[in-house]
Design an enzyme around this catalytic site. Structure first.
Site, PDB file in Angstrom:
ATOM      1  N   SER A 108       2.543  -3.269  -3.073  1.00 35.03           N
ATOM      2  CA  SER A 108       1.464  -2.025  -2.337  1.00 35.03           C
ATOM      3  C   SER A 108       1.472  -0.925  -3.367  1.00 35.03           C
ATOM      4  O   SER A 108       2.278  -0.576  -3.973  1.00 35.03           O
ATOM      5  CB  SER A 108       2.085  -1.539  -1.067  1.00 35.03           C
ATOM      6  N   SER A 109       0.093  -0.444  -3.250  1.00 37.34           N
ATOM      7  CA  SER A 109      -0.156   0.913  -4.061  1.00 37.34           C
ATOM      8  C   SER A 109       0.919   2.058  -3.643  1.00 37.34           C
ATOM      9  O   SER A 109       0.968   3.037  -4.551  1.00 37.34           O
ATOM     10  CB  SER A 109      -1.584   1.649  -4.018  1.00 37.34           C
ATOM     11  N   CYS A 110       1.684   1.954  -2.409  1.00 32.80           N
ATOM     12  CA  CYS A 110       2.412   2.982  -2.528  1.00 32.80           C
ATOM     13  C   CYS A 110       3.609   3.145  -3.214  1.00 32.80           C
ATOM     14  O   CYS A 110       4.487   4.053  -2.951  1.00 32.80           O
ATOM     15  CB  CYS A 110       2.926   3.126  -0.851  1.00 32.80           C
ATOM     16  N   TYR A 137       9.373   1.726   3.007  1.00 32.98           N
ATOM     17  CA  TYR A 137       8.655   0.764   2.673  1.00 32.98           C
ATOM     18  C   TYR A 137       8.479   0.358   1.172  1.00 32.98           C
ATOM     19  O   TYR A 137       8.447  -0.664   0.768  1.00 32.98           O
ATOM     20  CB  TYR A 137       7.359   0.751   3.400  1.00 32.98           C
ATOM     21  N   LYS A 141       9.516  -2.581  -1.467  1.00 37.44           N
ATOM     22  CA  LYS A 141       8.445  -3.226  -2.426  1.00 37.44           C
ATOM     23  C   LYS A 141       8.895  -3.014  -3.724  1.00 37.44           C
ATOM     24  O   LYS A 141       8.793  -3.840  -4.598  1.00 37.44           O
ATOM     25  CB  LYS A 141       7.335  -2.531  -2.190  1.00 37.44           C
ATOM     26  N   HIS A 180      -3.489   0.739  10.002  1.00 33.56           N
ATOM     27  CA  HIS A 180      -4.246   1.761   8.961  1.00 33.56           C
ATOM     28  C   HIS A 180      -5.346   2.309   9.386  1.00 33.56           C
ATOM     29  O   HIS A 180      -5.928   1.960  10.395  1.00 33.56           O
ATOM     30  CB  HIS A 180      -4.239   0.723   7.950  1.00 33.56           C
TER      31      HIS A 180
HETATM   32  N1  NDP Z   1      -2.610  -4.197   4.812  1.00 31.02           N
HETATM   33  C1  NDP Z   1      -2.848  -3.427   3.980  1.00 31.02           C
HETATM   34  O1  NDP Z   1      -3.706  -2.496   3.600  1.00 31.02           O
HETATM   35  C2  NDP Z   1      -1.790  -3.772   2.622  1.00 31.02           C
HETATM   36  C3  NDP Z   1      -0.921  -4.907   2.846  1.00 31.02           C
HETATM   37  N2  NDP Z   1      -0.049  -5.015   1.655  1.00 31.02           N
HETATM   38  C4  NDP Z   1       0.673  -6.186   1.695  1.00 31.02           C
HETATM   39  O2  NDP Z   1       0.231  -7.350   1.753  1.00 31.02           O
HETATM   40  C5  NDP Z   1       0.973  -8.118   2.678  1.00 31.02           C
HETATM   41  C6  NDP Z   1       0.335  -8.709   3.839  1.00 31.02           C
HETATM   42  O3  NDP Z   1       0.020  -7.877   4.612  1.00 31.02           O
HETATM   43  P1  NDP Z   1      -1.051  -7.809   5.875  1.00 31.02           P
HETATM   44  O4  NDP Z   1      -1.455  -9.120   6.019  1.00 31.02           O
HETATM   45  O5  NDP Z   1      -1.677  -6.720   6.005  1.00 31.02           O
HETATM   46  O6  NDP Z   1      -0.024  -7.717   7.054  1.00 31.02           O
HETATM   47  P2  NDP Z   1       0.147  -8.169   8.430  1.00 31.02           P
HETATM   48  O7  NDP Z   1       0.823  -7.362   9.619  1.00 31.02           O
HETATM   49  O8  NDP Z   1      -1.470  -8.530   9.114  1.00 31.02           O
HETATM   50  O9  NDP Z   1       0.764  -9.916   8.585  1.00 31.02           O
HETATM   51  C7  NDP Z   1       1.949  -9.930   8.347  1.00 31.02           C
HETATM   52  C8  NDP Z   1       2.610 -11.106   8.524  1.00 31.02           C
HETATM   53  O10 NDP Z   1       4.018 -11.242   8.124  1.00 31.02           O
HETATM   54  C9  NDP Z   1       4.785 -12.187   8.844  1.00 31.02           C
HETATM   55  N3  NDP Z   1       6.070 -11.573   9.355  1.00 31.02           N
HETATM   56  C10 NDP Z   1       6.306 -10.441   9.513  1.00 31.02           C
HETATM   57  N4  NDP Z   1       7.762 -10.311   9.900  1.00 31.02           N
HETATM   58  C11 NDP Z   1       8.296 -11.792   9.790  1.00 31.02           C
HETATM   59  C12 NDP Z   1       9.320 -12.246   9.878  1.00 31.02           C
HETATM   60  N5  NDP Z   1      10.491 -11.736  10.141  1.00 31.02           N
HETATM   61  N6  NDP Z   1       9.487 -13.712   9.626  1.00 31.02           N
HETATM   62  C13 NDP Z   1       8.421 -14.364   9.380  1.00 31.02           C
HETATM   63  N7  NDP Z   1       7.026 -13.785   9.101  1.00 31.02           N
HETATM   64  C14 NDP Z   1       7.105 -12.344   9.534  1.00 31.02           C
HETATM   65  C15 NDP Z   1       3.802 -12.152  10.364  1.00 31.02           C
HETATM   66  O11 NDP Z   1       4.070 -13.603  10.760  1.00 31.02           O
HETATM   67  P3  NDP Z   1       3.853 -13.853  12.418  1.00 31.02           P
HETATM   68  O12 NDP Z   1       2.128 -13.423  12.472  1.00 31.02           O
HETATM   69  O13 NDP Z   1       3.791 -15.357  12.606  1.00 31.02           O
HETATM   70  O14 NDP Z   1       4.466 -13.131  13.293  1.00 31.02           O
HETATM   71  C16 NDP Z   1       2.404 -11.841  10.007  1.00 31.02           C
HETATM   72  O15 NDP Z   1       1.546 -12.825   9.860  1.00 31.02           O
HETATM   73  C17 NDP Z   1       2.143  -7.500   2.856  1.00 31.02           C
HETATM   74  O16 NDP Z   1       3.174  -7.767   1.688  1.00 31.02           O
HETATM   75  C18 NDP Z   1       1.843  -5.947   2.822  1.00 31.02           C
HETATM   76  O17 NDP Z   1       2.772  -5.134   2.092  1.00 31.02           O
HETATM   77  C19 NDP Z   1      -0.380  -4.396   0.638  1.00 31.02           C
HETATM   78  C20 NDP Z   1      -1.121  -3.483   0.332  1.00 31.02           C
HETATM   79  C21 NDP Z   1      -2.012  -2.974   1.607  1.00 31.02           C
HETATM   80  C1  F7E Z   2      -1.734   0.477   2.559  1.00 28.97           C
HETATM   81  C2  F7E Z   2      -0.839   1.885   2.746  1.00 28.97           C
HETATM   82  O1  F7E Z   2      -0.930   2.558   3.790  1.00 28.97           O
HETATM   83  C3  F7E Z   2       0.224   3.364   4.192  1.00 28.97           C
HETATM   84  O2  F7E Z   2      -0.450   4.618   3.570  1.00 28.97           O
HETATM   85  P1  F7E Z   2      -1.735   5.334   3.903  1.00 28.97           P
HETATM   86  O3  F7E Z   2      -2.703   5.101   2.852  1.00 28.97           O
HETATM   87  O4  F7E Z   2      -1.533   7.032   4.045  1.00 28.97           O
HETATM   88  O5  F7E Z   2      -1.871   4.622   5.474  1.00 28.97           O
HETATM   89  P2  F7E Z   2      -3.116   4.886   6.557  1.00 28.97           P
HETATM   90  O6  F7E Z   2      -4.314   3.861   6.304  1.00 28.97           O
HETATM   91  O7  F7E Z   2      -2.134   5.001   7.933  1.00 28.97           O
HETATM   92  O8  F7E Z   2      -3.496   6.501   6.372  1.00 28.97           O
HETATM   93  C4  F7E Z   2      -4.398   7.097   5.374  1.00 28.97           C
HETATM   94  C5  F7E Z   2      -4.911   8.279   5.614  1.00 28.97           C
HETATM   95  O9  F7E Z   2      -5.919   8.296   6.970  1.00 28.97           O
HETATM   96  C6  F7E Z   2      -5.339   9.232   7.582  1.00 28.97           C
HETATM   97  N1  F7E Z   2      -5.953   8.816   9.080  1.00 28.97           N
HETATM   98  C7  F7E Z   2      -7.055   9.606   9.731  1.00 28.97           C
HETATM   99  N2  F7E Z   2      -7.259   8.945  10.918  1.00 28.97           N
HETATM  100  C8  F7E Z   2      -6.341   7.857  11.123  1.00 28.97           C
HETATM  101  C9  F7E Z   2      -6.042   7.189  12.015  1.00 28.97           C
HETATM  102  O10 F7E Z   2      -6.596   7.178  13.190  1.00 28.97           O
HETATM  103  N3  F7E Z   2      -5.138   6.268  11.584  1.00 28.97           N
HETATM  104  C10 F7E Z   2      -4.348   6.137  10.541  1.00 28.97           C
HETATM  105  N4  F7E Z   2      -3.496   5.158  10.317  1.00 28.97           N
HETATM  106  N5  F7E Z   2      -4.661   6.912   9.735  1.00 28.97           N
HETATM  107  C11 F7E Z   2      -5.720   7.949   9.772  1.00 28.97           C
HETATM  108  C12 F7E Z   2      -4.088   9.305   7.579  1.00 28.97           C
HETATM  109  O11 F7E Z   2      -3.621  10.832   8.102  1.00 28.97           O
HETATM  110  C13 F7E Z   2      -3.991   9.274   6.032  1.00 28.97           C
HETATM  111  O12 F7E Z   2      -4.366  10.554   5.462  1.00 28.97           O
HETATM  112  C14 F7E Z   2       1.390   3.255   3.703  1.00 28.97           C
HETATM  113  O13 F7E Z   2       2.337   3.816   4.818  1.00 28.97           O
HETATM  114  C15 F7E Z   2       1.726   1.739   3.568  1.00 28.97           C
HETATM  115  O14 F7E Z   2       1.691   1.083   4.579  1.00 28.97           O
HETATM  116  C16 F7E Z   2       0.973   1.395   2.482  1.00 28.97           C
HETATM  117  O15 F7E Z   2       1.151   0.590   1.661  1.00 28.97           O
END
Ligand code: NDP
Ligand code: F7E
Length: 308
Positions: A108-110, A137, A141, A180
């Protein structure tokens, strides 16, 4: 990746995993191996070892993780560190033991330092202090990236790490607290519109900047890199464009047709001020995103409405 290859998509029900699953199906891959977390808990080392030993997947997309927005990351700090380390340790090590041909780890970009110069180049990793809200987190990563590189160095494994920017799309998490920002705002404006609420609360100051990539574009990039990238170190995946949270808010408000007021809640964290990916490396390899933000938000909103 041969069309008949046995491919394990870890996390296939999540936003990213389901997009990768759709992409591979569309490309004609039939031998896809998937398990829900209740069928295979990736935190269970022995269960993961047994699964790899029995199934012997040839390729792995590691898209299973504990994932959430800024408040979830900051609240469940121990769970984000422990669960992500456990999942990736078990999958990466078992992939090595069972002889997986290639594995992709999603970071992830974090992972980049909070105050790194912008845009974020891949070699800024480990050059400064991380953002506090998602440090656990990010540490997990970073360990995943280093683990892929170490298994490549010591054992010759073709394990690669990709760093997606903030994502959104089909099957996103719309939980009011744990999601998010983009899905959270879709839910907030949708609910405010149908309830005629006079105002919607936005967390933080609205000034942080974020970049957003549609999850189907990410899946396309992952597929592309699985075929065209075999190097150590990480590679960024993004659009190369960002906007302020305030501008994102106005965009979503307009797309959803909400006409009330915005109120910024300063008690909620802003997080990293900016995290714009440098996507030069990805562009040089020949991949670019296709879905622009307004189109992607409209598609995500349709998906949200079909399930709520
Ligand atoms: N969402 C975002 O904005 C971003 C996501 N990523 C990365 O992309 C990847 C996918 O994220 P995303 O699709 O958003 O996440 P989701 O929460 O949508 O999906 C995560 C998946 O992981 C599975 N999982 C979680 N815990 C377990 C476990 N203990 N055993 C088996 N499976 C597990 C879940 O399975 P089940 O449904 O079967 O419970 C679920 O389907 C991650 O590595 C995340 O860090 C990176 C940057 C940004
Ligand atoms: C993908 C990345 O996502 C996470 O980082 P993040 O980008 O900071 O996450 P975010 O999407 O939750 O927030 C982005 C911004 O948005 C603002 N904000 C406003 N209003 C709402 C609101 O209603 N909800 C949320 N969640 N944020 C809000 C919030 O305050 C912040 O300034 C990592 O922890 C980690 O998971 C990671 O890798």
């Amino acid at each position: 990746m041969e069309k008949s290859a046995k491919i394990y998509i870890a996390g296939h029900r999540g936003m990213v995993g389901s997009a990768i699953y759709r992409k591979l199906k569309k490309e004609g891959y039939e031998n896809l191996l998937v398990k829900t977390s209740s069928e295979l808990d990736l935190r269970n080392q022995q269960a993961v070892a047994d699964f790899f030993d029995q199934e012997k997947p040839e390729y792995v997309f590691l898209a299973a993780a504990k994932v959430g927005g800024i408040v979830a990351n900051n609240t469940y700090r121990a769970d984000f560190l422990y669960e992500n380390l456990a999942i990736q340790n078990h999958v990466i090590h078992s992939a090595y033991v069972s002889g997986v041909k290639k594995l992709m780890f999603l970071g992830s970009s974090c992972i980049y330092p909070k105050m790194a110069p912008q845009p974020l180049k891949e070699d800024y990793l480990l050059t400064g202090t991380l953002e506090h809200t998602n440090e656990p987190y990010a540490i997990a990563k970073i360990a995943g990236i280093k683990m892929c590189d170490a298994y490549r160095d010591q054992y010759g494994c073709n394990f690669i790490s990709v760093m997606p920017t903030n994502l959104y799309g089909y099957n996103d998490n719309y939980h009011p607290q744990n999601s998010h920002v983009l899905p959270a705002l879709i839910r907030k404006f949708h609910e405010a519109k149908i309830n005629n609420a006079p105002r919607v609360e936005i967390w933080g100051s609205g000034s942080p900047m974020r970049e957003f990539l549609f999850a189907d574009d990410l899946a396309d990039a992952c597929y592309y890199l699985m075929q065209n990238y075999d190097e150590p170190n990480l590679i960024n995946i993004g659009t190369g464009h960002d906007l302020t949270i305030k501008d994102l808010t106005v965009l979503i408000k307009d797309i959803l047709g909400y006409e009330g007021e915005l109120v910024f809640d300063a008690s909620k964290p802003d997080g990293t001020p900016r995290k714009l990916m440098d996507v030069t490396k990805l562009h040089n390899l020949g991949w670019r995103h296709k879905v622009e933000l307004p189109e992607g938000i409209a598609l995500a909103y349709e998906d949200f409405k079909s399930k709520n």
